[in-house]
Write a protein that holds these residues in place. Structure first.
Motif, PDB file in Angstrom:
ATOM      1  N   GLY A   7       0.780  -1.231   0.000  1.00 28.69           N
ATOM      2  CA  GLY A   7       0.000   0.000   0.000  1.00 28.69           C
ATOM      3  C   GLY A   7       0.807   1.274   0.000  1.00 28.69           C
ATOM      4  N   GLU A   8       2.124   1.159  -0.043  1.00 29.62           N
ATOM      5  CA  GLU A   8       2.933   2.362  -0.070  1.00 29.62           C
ATOM      6  C   GLU A   8       4.209   2.134  -0.862  1.00 29.62           C
ATOM      7  OE1 GLU A   8       3.491   3.317   4.057  1.00 29.62           O
ATOM      8  OE2 GLU A   8       5.148   1.931   4.282  1.00 29.62           O
ATOM      9  N   CYS A   9       4.844   3.239  -1.230  1.00 34.58           N
ATOM     10  CA  CYS A   9       6.113   3.198  -1.945  1.00 34.58           C
ATOM     11  C   CYS A   9       7.059   4.184  -1.287  1.00 34.58           C
ATOM     12  CB  CYS A   9       5.921   3.567  -3.412  1.00 34.58           C
ATOM     13  SG  CYS A   9       7.455   3.630  -4.363  1.00 34.58           S
ATOM     14  N   ARG A  35      14.139  17.036 -12.314  1.00 36.39           N
ATOM     15  CA  ARG A  35      12.677  17.213 -12.432  1.00 36.39           C
ATOM     16  C   ARG A  35      12.071  16.106 -13.288  1.00 36.39           C
ATOM     17  NH1 ARG A  35      14.486  22.354 -13.026  1.00 36.39           N
ATOM     18  NH2 ARG A  35      14.213  22.311 -15.287  1.00 36.39           N
ATOM     19  N   SER A  36      12.735  15.792 -14.389  1.00 35.65           N
ATOM     20  CA  SER A  36      12.217  14.725 -15.264  1.00 35.65           C
ATOM     21  C   SER A  36      12.235  13.383 -14.560  1.00 35.65           C
ATOM     22  CB  SER A  36      13.047  14.662 -16.549  1.00 35.65           C
ATOM     23  OG  SER A  36      12.896  15.838 -17.300  1.00 35.65           O
ATOM     24  N   LEU A  37      13.318  13.093 -13.851  1.00 27.87           N
ATOM     25  CA  LEU A  37      13.419  11.819 -13.141  1.00 27.87           C
ATOM     26  C   LEU A  37      12.379  11.736 -12.031  1.00 27.87           C
ATOM     27  CD1 LEU A  37      14.915   9.113 -12.969  1.00 27.87           C
ATOM     28  CD2 LEU A  37      16.574  10.224 -11.442  1.00 27.87           C
ATOM     29  N   MET A  38      12.111  12.848 -11.358  1.00 25.78           N
ATOM     30  CA  MET A  38      11.089  12.849 -10.305  1.00 25.78           C
ATOM     31  C   MET A  38       9.715  12.600 -10.891  1.00 25.78           C
ATOM     32  SD  MET A  38      10.110  12.817  -7.246  1.00 25.78           S
ATOM     33  CE  MET A  38      11.573  13.255  -6.318  1.00 25.78           C
ATOM     34  N   ARG A  39       9.397  13.193 -12.026  1.00 26.43           N
ATOM     35  CA  ARG A  39       8.097  12.931 -12.650  1.00 26.43           C
ATOM     36  C   ARG A  39       7.952  11.445 -12.972  1.00 26.43           C
ATOM     37  NH1 ARG A  39       9.424  17.596 -16.163  1.00 26.43           N
ATOM     38  NH2 ARG A  39       8.758  19.409 -15.002  1.00 26.43           N
ATOM     39  N   GLU A  40       9.018  10.855 -13.471  1.00 21.06           N
ATOM     40  CA  GLU A  40       8.995   9.419 -13.771  1.00 21.06           C
ATOM     41  C   GLU A  40       8.816   8.612 -12.486  1.00 21.06           C
ATOM     42  OE1 GLU A  40       9.180   5.897 -16.071  1.00 21.06           O
ATOM     43  OE2 GLU A  40       8.797   7.978 -16.625  1.00 21.06           O
ATOM     44  N   ALA A  41       9.496   9.010 -11.428  1.00 21.34           N
ATOM     45  CA  ALA A  41       9.367   8.305 -10.145  1.00 21.34           C
ATOM     46  C   ALA A  41       7.926   8.351  -9.647  1.00 21.34           C
ATOM     47  CB  ALA A  41      10.319   8.927  -9.111  1.00 21.34           C
ATOM     48  N   ILE A  42       7.305   9.520  -9.705  1.00 17.58           N
ATOM     49  CA  ILE A  42       5.925   9.670  -9.242  1.00 17.58           C
ATOM     50  C   ILE A  42       4.985   8.811 -10.093  1.00 17.58           C
ATOM     51  CG2 ILE A  42       4.006  11.296  -8.996  1.00 17.58           C
ATOM     52  CD1 ILE A  42       6.189  13.452  -8.352  1.00 17.58           C
ATOM     53  N   ALA A  43       5.164   8.847 -11.391  1.00 22.14           N
ATOM     54  CA  ALA A  43       4.306   8.060 -12.283  1.00 22.14           C
ATOM     55  C   ALA A  43       4.460   6.565 -12.002  1.00 22.14           C
ATOM     56  CB  ALA A  43       4.644   8.369 -13.738  1.00 22.14           C
ATOM     57  N   ARG A  44       5.682   6.106 -11.824  1.00 21.90           N
ATOM     58  CA  ARG A  44       5.908   4.685 -11.543  1.00 21.90           C
ATOM     59  C   ARG A  44       5.341   4.297 -10.177  1.00 21.90           C
ATOM     60  NH1 ARG A  44       9.586   1.677 -14.650  1.00 21.90           N
ATOM     61  NH2 ARG A  44      10.373   2.898 -16.416  1.00 21.90           N
ATOM     62  N   ALA A  45       5.504   5.162  -9.196  1.00 17.86           N
ATOM     63  CA  ALA A  45       4.994   4.851  -7.852  1.00 17.86           C
ATOM     64  C   ALA A  45       3.475   4.686  -7.884  1.00 17.86           C
ATOM     65  CB  ALA A  45       5.394   5.936  -6.867  1.00 17.86           C
ATOM     66  N   GLY A  73      -1.354   4.045  -1.442  1.00 23.52           N
ATOM     67  CA  GLY A  73      -2.027   5.179  -0.841  1.00 23.52           C
ATOM     68  C   GLY A  73      -1.070   6.256  -0.405  1.00 23.52           C
ATOM     69  N   ARG A  74       0.243   5.931  -0.463  1.00 23.41           N
ATOM     70  CA  ARG A  74       1.234   6.901   0.025  1.00 23.41           C
ATOM     71  C   ARG A  74       2.557   6.661  -0.675  1.00 23.41           C
ATOM     72  NH1 ARG A  74       4.489   7.912   5.413  1.00 23.41           N
ATOM     73  NH2 ARG A  74       5.004   5.719   5.276  1.00 23.41           N
ATOM     74  N   PHE A  75       3.189   7.744  -1.115  1.00 26.14           N
ATOM     75  CA  PHE A  75       4.533   7.747  -1.677  1.00 26.14           C
ATOM     76  C   PHE A  75       5.345   8.630  -0.752  1.00 26.14           C
ATOM     77  CE2 PHE A  75       7.182   9.230  -5.581  1.00 26.14           C
ATOM     78  CZ  PHE A  75       8.142   8.265  -5.356  1.00 26.14           C
ATOM     79  N   PHE A  76       6.415   8.090  -0.172  1.00 23.00           N
ATOM     80  CA  PHE A  76       7.140   8.879   0.823  1.00 23.00           C
ATOM     81  C   PHE A  76       8.637   8.828   0.605  1.00 23.00           C
ATOM     82  CE2 PHE A  76       7.093   4.667   2.629  1.00 23.00           C
ATOM     83  CZ  PHE A  76       8.247   4.563   3.398  1.00 23.00           C
ATOM     84  N   VAL A  77       9.314   9.791   1.217  1.00 19.26           N
ATOM     85  CA  VAL A  77      10.763   9.941   1.108  1.00 19.26           C
ATOM     86  C   VAL A  77      11.241  10.631   2.375  1.00 19.26           C
ATOM     87  CG1 VAL A  77      10.598  12.213  -0.041  1.00 19.26           C
ATOM     88  CG2 VAL A  77      12.628  10.803  -0.415  1.00 19.26           C
ATOM     89  N   HIS A  78      12.519  10.490   2.672  1.00 16.25           N
ATOM     90  CA  HIS A  78      13.107  11.314   3.722  1.00 16.25           C
ATOM     91  C   HIS A  78      14.436  11.865   3.235  1.00 16.25           C
ATOM     92  CE1 HIS A  78      14.887   7.349   4.763  1.00 16.25           C
ATOM     93  NE2 HIS A  78      15.928   8.071   5.134  1.00 16.25           N
ATOM     94  N   THR A  79      14.772  13.027   3.741  1.00 18.81           N
ATOM     95  CA  THR A  79      16.049  13.660   3.435  1.00 18.81           C
ATOM     96  C   THR A  79      16.583  14.238   4.734  1.00 18.81           C
ATOM     97  OG1 THR A  79      17.195  15.222   1.956  1.00 18.81           O
ATOM     98  CG2 THR A  79      15.040  15.908   2.814  1.00 18.81           C
ATOM     99  N   CYS A  80      17.851  14.622   4.724  1.00 17.84           N
ATOM    100  CA  CYS A  80      18.434  15.078   5.983  1.00 17.84           C
ATOM    101  C   CYS A  80      19.373  16.255   5.761  1.00 17.84           C
ATOM    102  CB  CYS A  80      19.161  13.927   6.682  1.00 17.84           C
ATOM    103  SG  CYS A  80      20.726  13.469   5.915  1.00 17.84           S
ATOM    104  N   THR A  81      19.838  16.802   6.858  1.00 15.82           N
ATOM    105  CA  THR A  81      20.706  17.979   6.811  1.00 15.82           C
ATOM    106  C   THR A  81      22.103  17.670   6.286  1.00 15.82           C
ATOM    107  OG1 THR A  81      21.150  17.642   9.177  1.00 15.82           O
ATOM    108  CG2 THR A  81      19.488  19.283   8.594  1.00 15.82           C
TER     109      THR A  81
END
Length: 196
Positions: free
Chosen positions: A103-105, A123-133, A139-147
């Protein structure tokens, strides 16, 4: 919970503030670009080389210390999609989507090699990532990033449609001291060896 104020981090450790972000539906204006993506399944050496080129400046260590067998178990899992973005005949970016939790990616890893930034490829790679997800029933596509990551990463994810929902402090052994990354990696985070 940490108390207000400063908290010492032991020598030999690194620490970062992690921001978690998620989206529950793709943006309505999502255009899927034509990209050259090469699957990394069955090729841990290529994955590792690209992971280092993308993440070493930012002290990415999540895959750096894994054995080839451990790495292969992840990228060869049918619920994981790992790709090299090809541009001008070379590997220019890394995309890893993890569907192992139903239920999530999770956007496990995402980034470009330093010489590929600033060309719109992210930007292009992110659009592809969202479409594939969202091509799967999630129900949820999530990521984390850090300082420790590129300071442009967090605003980039927000512009892509992710919304922050949580922060945490991550403390880990410095991967440079264990030999998983070279000592000169991530000069913005100085090495503080353990004291005898």
């Amino acid at each position: 919970m940490l108390k207000d104020g400063y908290t010492d981090i032991a020598p030999g450790k690194i620490a970062a503030v992690v921001t978690y972000l998620a989206m529950t539906a793709p943006p309505v204006d999502l255009e899927r670009p034509a990209l050259d993506l090469a699957p990394l399944r069955g090729d841990p050496a290529r994955y590792r080389a690209l992971f280092r080129r993308v993440g070493e400046p930012w002290l990415w260590f999540g895959r750096a210390g894994l054995s080839d067998d451990a790495l292969a178990r992840i990228i060869d899992d049918p619920a994981v999609e790992a790709y090299a973005l090809r541009h001008d005949g070379a590997d220019a970016g890394l995309l890893e989507l993890d569907f192992r939790n139903p239920g999530e990616c999770e956007l496990g890893y995402f980034g470009l090699v330093p010489e590929a930034t600033g060309r719109g490829l992210g930007r292009s790679l992110m659009r592809e990532a969202i479409a594939r997800a969202f091509a799967r029933p999630i129900g949820r596509f999530f990521v984390h990033t850090c300082t420790l990551d590129d300071p442009r990463a967090l605003p980039f994810y927000i512009r892509a449609g992710f919304r922050p929902y949580k922060r945490a402090i991550e403390v880990a052994d410095d991967p440079r001291l264990a030999g998983a990354l070279p000592m000169e990696a991530a000069p913005h985070c100085p090495v503080l060896p353990p004291q005898d």
